[in-house]
Design a protein around this motif. Structure first.
Motif, PDB file in Angstrom:
ATOM      1  N   ILE A  28       0.459 -12.234  14.788  1.00  0.00           N
ATOM      2  CA  ILE A  28       0.443 -11.371  15.965  1.00  0.00           C
ATOM      3  C   ILE A  28       1.354 -11.977  17.034  1.00  0.00           C
ATOM      4  CG2 ILE A  28      -0.980 -10.347  17.766  1.00  0.00           C
ATOM      5  CD1 ILE A  28      -1.529  -9.254  14.973  1.00  0.00           C
ATOM      6  N   PRO A  29       2.377 -11.235  17.512  1.00  0.00           N
ATOM      7  CA  PRO A  29       3.268 -11.776  18.553  1.00  0.00           C
ATOM      8  C   PRO A  29       2.524 -11.981  19.869  1.00  0.00           C
ATOM      9  CG  PRO A  29       4.230  -9.838  17.474  1.00  0.00           C
ATOM     10  CD  PRO A  29       2.797  -9.904  17.051  1.00  0.00           C
ATOM     11  N   VAL A  30       2.949 -12.987  20.629  1.00  0.00           N
ATOM     12  CA  VAL A  30       2.370 -13.263  21.934  1.00  0.00           C
ATOM     13  C   VAL A  30       2.918 -12.265  22.949  1.00  0.00           C
ATOM     14  CG1 VAL A  30       2.128 -14.944  23.786  1.00  0.00           C
ATOM     15  CG2 VAL A  30       2.107 -15.707  21.401  1.00  0.00           C
ATOM     16  N   ARG A  31       2.051 -11.410  23.485  1.00  0.00           N
ATOM     17  CA  ARG A  31       2.425 -10.453  24.524  1.00  0.00           C
ATOM     18  C   ARG A  31       1.858 -10.854  25.874  1.00  0.00           C
ATOM     19  NH1 ARG A  31      -0.033  -5.628  23.870  1.00  0.00           N
ATOM     20  NH2 ARG A  31       1.589  -4.462  24.960  1.00  0.00           N
ATOM     21  N   HIS A  32       0.719 -11.526  25.880  1.00  0.00           N
ATOM     22  CA  HIS A  32       0.079 -11.980  27.106  1.00  0.00           C
ATOM     23  C   HIS A  32      -0.203 -13.483  26.978  1.00  0.00           C
ATOM     24  CE1 HIS A  32      -0.532  -7.865  28.564  1.00  0.00           C
ATOM     25  NE2 HIS A  32      -0.890  -7.570  27.329  1.00  0.00           N
ATOM     26  N   VAL A  33       0.583 -14.284  27.678  1.00  0.00           N
ATOM     27  CA  VAL A  33       0.408 -15.733  27.624  1.00  0.00           C
ATOM     28  C   VAL A  33      -0.932 -16.104  28.253  1.00  0.00           C
ATOM     29  CG1 VAL A  33       1.326 -17.948  28.402  1.00  0.00           C
ATOM     30  CG2 VAL A  33       2.894 -16.129  27.686  1.00  0.00           C
ATOM     31  N   THR A  66      -8.457 -24.816  19.266  1.00  0.00           N
ATOM     32  CA  THR A  66      -7.133 -25.064  19.837  1.00  0.00           C
ATOM     33  C   THR A  66      -6.102 -24.316  19.009  1.00  0.00           C
ATOM     34  OG1 THR A  66      -7.753 -27.259  20.662  1.00  0.00           O
ATOM     35  CG2 THR A  66      -5.412 -26.817  20.403  1.00  0.00           C
ATOM     36  N   TYR A  67      -5.224 -23.583  19.696  1.00  0.00           N
ATOM     37  CA  TYR A  67      -4.160 -22.859  18.999  1.00  0.00           C
ATOM     38  C   TYR A  67      -2.872 -22.954  19.809  1.00  0.00           C
ATOM     39  CZ  TYR A  67      -5.186 -19.132  22.385  1.00  0.00           C
ATOM     40  OH  TYR A  67      -5.391 -18.433  23.541  1.00  0.00           O
ATOM     41  N   ARG A  68      -1.752 -22.644  19.164  1.00  0.00           N
ATOM     42  CA  ARG A  68      -0.459 -22.618  19.837  1.00  0.00           C
ATOM     43  C   ARG A  68      -0.053 -21.176  20.101  1.00  0.00           C
ATOM     44  NH1 ARG A  68       0.787 -26.934  16.088  1.00  0.00           N
ATOM     45  NH2 ARG A  68       0.947 -28.901  17.222  1.00  0.00           N
ATOM     46  N   GLN A  69       0.536 -20.931  21.264  1.00  0.00           N
ATOM     47  CA  GLN A  69       1.061 -19.609  21.599  1.00  0.00           C
ATOM     48  C   GLN A  69       2.566 -19.765  21.855  1.00  0.00           C
ATOM     49  OE1 GLN A  69      -0.726 -18.090  25.211  1.00  0.00           O
ATOM     50  NE2 GLN A  69      -0.563 -20.021  26.297  1.00  0.00           N
ATOM     51  N   GLN A  70       3.294 -19.727  20.750  1.00  0.00           N
ATOM     52  CA  GLN A  70       4.743 -19.924  20.818  1.00  0.00           C
ATOM     53  C   GLN A  70       5.399 -18.885  19.913  1.00  0.00           C
ATOM     54  OE1 GLN A  70       6.483 -23.611  19.187  1.00  0.00           O
ATOM     55  NE2 GLN A  70       7.459 -23.914  21.179  1.00  0.00           N
ATOM     56  N   GLY A  71       5.694 -17.719  20.488  1.00  0.00           N
ATOM     57  CA  GLY A  71       6.235 -16.618  19.695  1.00  0.00           C
ATOM     58  C   GLY A  71       5.128 -15.848  19.022  1.00  0.00           C
TER      59      GLY A  71
END
Length: 259
Positions: free
Chosen positions: A25-30, A81-86
């Motif tokens: 799922i692409p990051v749309r809301h950081v 914990t997760y990464r939100q990079q793209g």
């Protein structure tokens, strides 16, 4: 065979059901730091637990913790914990459920980078047993942050799947089918806000579904109300905790449905 053993058998059968790959799922809301409170109620509307949600951000890593403290002393505590990079990518997840509310206690963690899943169980004498195993995990594993994914899909999104690692048999991959179900207005602290209602459906094969149904352990769909807008938020979750047991409604404090 005791009911606890039947429960484990049914969950194991569910976990062994083949799963199709999910899409990132692409990051749309950081996501940003936040602190919120939830309240969990039974189907009869009785308060059974109070919840606290916290979220911290360091670089592109987000750590979130959701803790429910039940009136009967039970605890549901999950840290992710997760990464939100793209796109979103799991780093680690640790979920604990214990106390009289839960038929079977859980202490299960996964490190996505290493593929190590760890289960902690106590025997009848209280001795702790730790079992770890290596698994080939998909890049889109979503343990602990399915709600975050829902904040980042359009309200009219096509149905999609999310990969999950169930805390059964040392860890088994399963899949959830997620789709928008309806729209509904909710009242949050006196302000009317439109919400998209998402349905999360555990996909079971025919034989697996039959086994679970015969045992009275077929997991029910989970419904999630996501507030729309520039900063979407999960307002209400209705479903079973851990995929079994009674249905619980978990609401963001200050939320009620519009009449």
């Amino acid at each position: 065979m005791r009911r606890n053993d039947l429960l484990l058998l049914a969950l194991l059968a569910i976990a062994l059901d083949p799963a199709a790959p999910a899409k990132p799922i692409p990051v749309r809301h950081v996501q940003r730091p936040m602190h919120r409170f939830m309240v969990a109620r039974s189907e009869a509307g009785k308060t059974i637990a109070n919840g606290e949600f916290s979220q911290s951000v360091q670089g592109d890593e987000v750590t979130m913790r959701m803790t429910y403290k039940f009136v009967d002393g039970s605890i549901d505590d999950e840290t992710t914990t997760y990464r939100q990079q793209g796109t979103f990518r799991l780093v680690r997840n640790h979920h604990i459920q214990k106390g009289p509310f839960f038929t079977k206690p859980i202490d299960f963690s996964v490190e996505a980078a290493t593929g190590i899943a760890t289960s902690r169980t106590a025997d009848s004498k209280g001795n702790l047993h730790v079992e770890s195993k290596h698994m080939d995990l998909p890049a889109d594993l979503a343990n602990g942050f399915v709600g975050t994914l829902l904040l980042n899909v359009p309200h009219n999104t096509s149905p999609f799947r999310a990969a999950m690692l169930a805390p059964v048999g040392g860890g088994r991959l399963v899949q959830l089918l997620i789709s928008p179900d309806s729209e509904q207005a909710v009242n949050l602290e006196g302000q009317t806000v439109k919400a998209t209602v998402f349905r999360i459906h555990p996909e079971l094969g025919g034989v697996v579904r039959l086994i679970a149904r015969l045992l009275g352990l077929e997991p029910k769909d989970v419904m999630v109300w996501v507030l729309e807008g520039d900063e979407p938020a999960v307002a209400v979750i209705v479903g079973q905790l851990g995929g079994y047991g009674p249905v619980v409604s978990s609401d963001l404090v200050g939320t009620r449905f519009e009449k």
